[in-house]
Design a protein around this motif. Sequence first.
Motif, PDB file in Angstrom:
ATOM      1  N   GLY A  69       0.783  -1.222   0.000  1.00 39.33           N
ATOM      2  CA  GLY A  69       0.000   0.000   0.000  1.00 39.33           C
ATOM      3  C   GLY A  69       0.816   1.273   0.000  1.00 39.33           C
ATOM      4  O   GLY A  69       0.250   2.375  -0.007  1.00 39.33           O
ATOM      5  N   LYS A  70       2.121   1.142  -0.021  1.00 38.15           N
ATOM      6  CA  LYS A  70       2.994   2.316   0.050  1.00 38.15           C
ATOM      7  C   LYS A  70       3.482   2.723  -1.344  1.00 38.15           C
ATOM      8  O   LYS A  70       3.527   1.921  -2.281  1.00 38.15           O
ATOM      9  N   THR A  71       3.891   3.997  -1.480  1.00 38.44           N
ATOM     10  CA  THR A  71       4.536   4.498  -2.698  1.00 38.44           C
ATOM     11  C   THR A  71       6.037   4.464  -2.481  1.00 38.44           C
ATOM     12  O   THR A  71       6.543   5.013  -1.490  1.00 38.44           O
ATOM     13  N   LEU A  72       6.762   3.832  -3.400  1.00 36.77           N
ATOM     14  CA  LEU A  72       8.201   3.604  -3.265  1.00 36.77           C
ATOM     15  C   LEU A  72       8.970   4.391  -4.310  1.00 36.77           C
ATOM     16  O   LEU A  72       8.627   4.375  -5.495  1.00 36.77           O
ATOM     17  N   GLY A  73      10.018   5.060  -3.885  1.00 37.50           N
ATOM     18  CA  GLY A  73      10.803   5.886  -4.792  1.00 37.50           C
ATOM     19  C   GLY A  73      11.872   5.098  -5.526  1.00 37.50           C
ATOM     20  O   GLY A  73      12.559   4.255  -4.945  1.00 37.50           O
ATOM     21  N   VAL A  74      12.002   5.364  -6.820  1.00 43.24           N
ATOM     22  CA  VAL A  74      13.080   4.817  -7.657  1.00 43.24           C
ATOM     23  C   VAL A  74      13.647   5.981  -8.457  1.00 43.24           C
ATOM     24  O   VAL A  74      13.027   7.044  -8.554  1.00 43.24           O
ATOM     25  N   THR A  75      14.825   5.800  -9.027  1.00 42.65           N
ATOM     26  CA  THR A  75      15.407   6.910  -9.789  1.00 42.65           C
ATOM     27  C   THR A  75      14.544   7.251 -10.986  1.00 42.65           C
ATOM     28  O   THR A  75      14.311   8.423 -11.302  1.00 42.65           O
ATOM     29  N   GLY A  76      14.045   6.221 -11.669  1.00 39.98           N
ATOM     30  CA  GLY A  76      13.173   6.431 -12.820  1.00 39.98           C
ATOM     31  C   GLY A  76      12.469   5.125 -13.143  1.00 39.98           C
ATOM     32  O   GLY A  76      12.997   4.040 -12.873  1.00 39.98           O
ATOM     33  N   LEU A  77      11.289   5.201 -13.701  1.00 36.73           N
ATOM     34  CA  LEU A  77      10.574   3.977 -14.072  1.00 36.73           C
ATOM     35  C   LEU A  77      11.319   3.288 -15.209  1.00 36.73           C
ATOM     36  O   LEU A  77      11.678   3.922 -16.195  1.00 36.73           O
ATOM     37  N   GLY A  78      11.552   1.990 -15.059  1.00 37.88           N
ATOM     38  CA  GLY A  78      12.344   1.255 -16.033  1.00 37.88           C
ATOM     39  C   GLY A  78      13.824   1.252 -15.710  1.00 37.88           C
ATOM     40  O   GLY A  78      14.627   0.678 -16.441  1.00 37.88           O
ATOM     41  N   SER A  79      14.208   1.887 -14.606  1.00 32.48           N
ATOM     42  CA  SER A  79      15.607   1.934 -14.191  1.00 32.48           C
ATOM     43  C   SER A  79      15.962   0.690 -13.384  1.00 32.48           C
ATOM     44  O   SER A  79      15.089  -0.117 -13.024  1.00 32.48           O
ATOM     45  N   SER A  80      17.234   0.541 -13.065  1.00 29.24           N
ATOM     46  CA  SER A  80      17.673  -0.613 -12.287  1.00 29.24           C
ATOM     47  C   SER A  80      17.116  -0.573 -10.870  1.00 29.24           C
ATOM     48  O   SER A  80      16.863  -1.625 -10.277  1.00 29.24           O
ATOM     49  N   THR A  81      16.925   0.626 -10.305  1.00 27.36           N
ATOM     50  CA  THR A  81      16.313   0.705  -8.980  1.00 27.36           C
ATOM     51  C   THR A  81      14.857   0.249  -9.038  1.00 27.36           C
ATOM     52  O   THR A  81      14.339  -0.328  -8.083  1.00 27.36           O
ATOM     53  N   ASP A  82      14.211   0.480 -10.172  1.00 28.33           N
ATOM     54  CA  ASP A  82      12.862  -0.032 -10.410  1.00 28.33           C
ATOM     55  C   ASP A  82      12.897  -1.562 -10.395  1.00 28.33           C
ATOM     56  O   ASP A  82      12.098  -2.218  -9.699  1.00 28.33           O
ATOM     57  N   PHE A  83      13.834  -2.152 -11.156  1.00 30.92           N
ATOM     58  CA  PHE A  83      13.963  -3.607 -11.217  1.00 30.92           C
ATOM     59  C   PHE A  83      14.178  -4.209  -9.816  1.00 30.92           C
ATOM     60  O   PHE A  83      13.499  -5.160  -9.416  1.00 30.92           O
ATOM     61  N   LEU A  84      15.144  -3.641  -9.088  1.00 24.48           N
ATOM     62  CA  LEU A  84      15.498  -4.187  -7.780  1.00 24.48           C
ATOM     63  C   LEU A  84      14.363  -4.034  -6.779  1.00 24.48           C
ATOM     64  O   LEU A  84      14.106  -4.934  -5.965  1.00 24.48           O
ATOM     65  N   THR A  85      13.676  -2.894  -6.835  1.00 30.71           N
ATOM     66  CA  THR A  85      12.559  -2.675  -5.914  1.00 30.71           C
ATOM     67  C   THR A  85      11.454  -3.680  -6.151  1.00 30.71           C
ATOM     68  O   THR A  85      10.904  -4.272  -5.205  1.00 30.71           O
ATOM     69  N   GLN A  86      11.116  -3.899  -7.422  1.00 32.05           N
ATOM     70  CA  GLN A  86      10.068  -4.862  -7.735  1.00 32.05           C
ATOM     71  C   GLN A  86      10.439  -6.264  -7.247  1.00 32.05           C
ATOM     72  O   GLN A  86       9.589  -7.003  -6.731  1.00 32.05           O
ATOM     73  N   TYR A  87      11.715  -6.631  -7.405  1.00 29.97           N
ATOM     74  CA  TYR A  87      12.125  -7.957  -6.961  1.00 29.97           C
ATOM     75  C   TYR A  87      12.071  -8.084  -5.440  1.00 29.97           C
ATOM     76  O   TYR A  87      11.578  -9.088  -4.906  1.00 29.97           O
ATOM     77  N   LEU A  88      12.555  -7.067  -4.741  1.00 33.60           N
ATOM     78  CA  LEU A  88      12.580  -7.121  -3.280  1.00 33.60           C
ATOM     79  C   LEU A  88      11.181  -7.292  -2.697  1.00 33.60           C
ATOM     80  O   LEU A  88      10.962  -8.109  -1.801  1.00 33.60           O
ATOM     81  N   VAL A  89      10.231  -6.513  -3.208  1.00 33.42           N
ATOM     82  CA  VAL A  89       8.878  -6.612  -2.641  1.00 33.42           C
ATOM     83  C   VAL A  89       8.192  -7.908  -3.067  1.00 33.42           C
ATOM     84  O   VAL A  89       7.455  -8.513  -2.273  1.00 33.42           O
ATOM     85  N   SER A  90       8.442  -8.347  -4.304  1.00 30.79           N
ATOM     86  CA  SER A  90       7.815  -9.605  -4.743  1.00 30.79           C
ATOM     87  C   SER A  90       8.425 -10.789  -3.999  1.00 30.79           C
ATOM     88  O   SER A  90       7.714 -11.758  -3.663  1.00 30.79           O
ATOM     89  N   ARG A  91       9.721 -10.728  -3.712  1.00 31.94           N
ATOM     90  CA  ARG A  91      10.378 -11.791  -2.949  1.00 31.94           C
ATOM     91  C   ARG A  91       9.827 -11.868  -1.531  1.00 31.94           C
ATOM     92  O   ARG A  91       9.907 -12.908  -0.869  1.00 31.94           O
ATOM     93  N   ASN A  92       9.258 -10.756  -1.078  1.00 30.85           N
ATOM     94  CA  ASN A  92       8.686 -10.710   0.263  1.00 30.85           C
ATOM     95  C   ASN A  92       7.158 -10.790   0.258  1.00 30.85           C
ATOM     96  O   ASN A  92       6.500 -10.381   1.215  1.00 30.85           O
ATOM     97  N   GLY A  93       6.620 -11.300  -0.855  1.00 28.54           N
ATOM     98  CA  GLY A  93       5.211 -11.646  -0.871  1.00 28.54           C
ATOM     99  C   GLY A  93       4.236 -10.659  -1.461  1.00 28.54           C
ATOM    100  O   GLY A  93       3.040 -10.951  -1.564  1.00 28.54           O
ATOM    101  N   LEU A  94       4.706  -9.465  -1.867  1.00 32.98           N
ATOM    102  CA  LEU A  94       3.785  -8.489  -2.444  1.00 32.98           C
ATOM    103  C   LEU A  94       3.553  -8.764  -3.922  1.00 32.98           C
ATOM    104  O   LEU A  94       4.444  -9.231  -4.633  1.00 32.98           O
ATOM    105  N   LYS A  95       2.359  -8.459  -4.377  1.00 32.52           N
ATOM    106  CA  LYS A  95       1.989  -8.659  -5.776  1.00 32.52           C
ATOM    107  C   LYS A  95       1.866  -7.314  -6.479  1.00 32.52           C
ATOM    108  O   LYS A  95       1.671  -6.278  -5.839  1.00 32.52           O
ATOM    109  N   PRO A  96       1.981  -7.307  -7.825  1.00 29.32           N
ATOM    110  CA  PRO A  96       1.774  -6.059  -8.570  1.00 29.32           C
ATOM    111  C   PRO A  96       0.421  -5.442  -8.215  1.00 29.32           C
ATOM    112  O   PRO A  96      -0.579  -6.154  -8.078  1.00 29.32           O
ATOM    113  N   GLY A  97       0.424  -4.143  -8.015  1.00 23.24           N
ATOM    114  CA  GLY A  97      -0.806  -3.469  -7.631  1.00 23.24           C
ATOM    115  C   GLY A  97      -0.924  -3.243  -6.132  1.00 23.24           C
ATOM    116  O   GLY A  97      -1.762  -2.454  -5.681  1.00 23.24           O
ATOM    117  N   GLU A  98      -0.071  -3.938  -5.369  1.00 21.59           N
ATOM    118  CA  GLU A  98      -0.092  -3.753  -3.912  1.00 21.59           C
ATOM    119  C   GLU A  98       0.896  -2.707  -3.444  1.00 21.59           C
ATOM    120  O   GLU A  98       1.048  -2.464  -2.250  1.00 21.59           O
TER     121      GLU A  98
END
Length: 350
Positions: A141-170
């Motif tokens: 339910g939170k908004t997470l900051g990345v340097t830019g959409l499609g950036s490597s910080t975007d990639f890593l953030t998506q993996y970290l939250v998905s690895r911890n059980g969050l799904k797209p849209g959450e």
Amino acid sequence: MSRTKTYSRFALSLLGAAAAVALSVSAAGTAHAADNKITIIIGGMAKQIYLPAVLAERLGYYKEQGLDVELLDTRAGVEAENELLAGAVQGVVGFYDHSIDLQAKGKYIESVVQFSQAPGEVELVSAKFADQVKSPADLKGKTLGVTGLGSSTDFLTQYLVSRNGLKPGEFALLGVGAGNTFIAAMKQGQIAAGMTTEPTIARMLKTGEAKILVDMRTPETTVAALGGPYPAASLYMATTWVDGHKAETQKLANALVKTLHFIATHSAADIADKMPKDYYAGDRDLYVKGLAEGKAQFTPDGRMPKDGPETVYKVLSSFKKTIQGKQIDLSKTYTTAFVDAAAKQIGAAN
């Protein structure tokens, strides 16, 4: 002679368009006007993760190789990648993971010199949410900051939250850049947490405005967070350009491998003394502290760490539909030929 310039995203887009139209850049990149003039764009020049590119200039190593290198600055790695694809620049200092992402789209680039064996990134959580957010699973339910959409910080953030059980849209992602823009986004409550690098990390920890949620500044903490080594910062170039400009690529590798050797054999304070003073953001001691804590991320020789490409592929393929089901030849996403040759030259010189 080498030069450093900062361009806005709009100016870089114009540069890319002009290069594509006026120069008619071919697949092999033969439009490069001067053999030893090379333009490299960096996805955040003041970030410590990309320090080797600027340090090589400050040490005079490009000039030593007879190269005329121009360094351009942009906000995020995805913007730098776009300039390479547009033919506006010959190289990018950014994350290795772009080479895998682009191969899935039929475009071939390769890491020529691997700067790091860890991302050098930290997921910071705003002090306002630190009591309720103890792991990436709590970012629902939170908004997470990345340097830019499609950036490597975007990639890593998506993996970290998905690895911890969050799904797209959450969760939601917001491109906020780095440095002052990242800090402002957190202060103003635009983001509850975000991924950033030094010296921004040290600045926010010092003021108490944020706390570390996930630390990926060393190989050990990266393995704990991602399940394996994660080669990140690198000099990557179009494979066709490298194949057509092996002499220039070798000279670049010579300069950068020598720089990585300098980093490995000097203290954080010695390295900081060579960097532009404005990179300190007004606090040299804090800059040195951050560099000392993250210096282990850098490779000593520019080589790709063992099992690194496999970890990056695992991370990207876990959530990127453009990669899932695609046959990726990891051997074509990097080369060690130039850094191996550079190592021999350094060894002979010593």
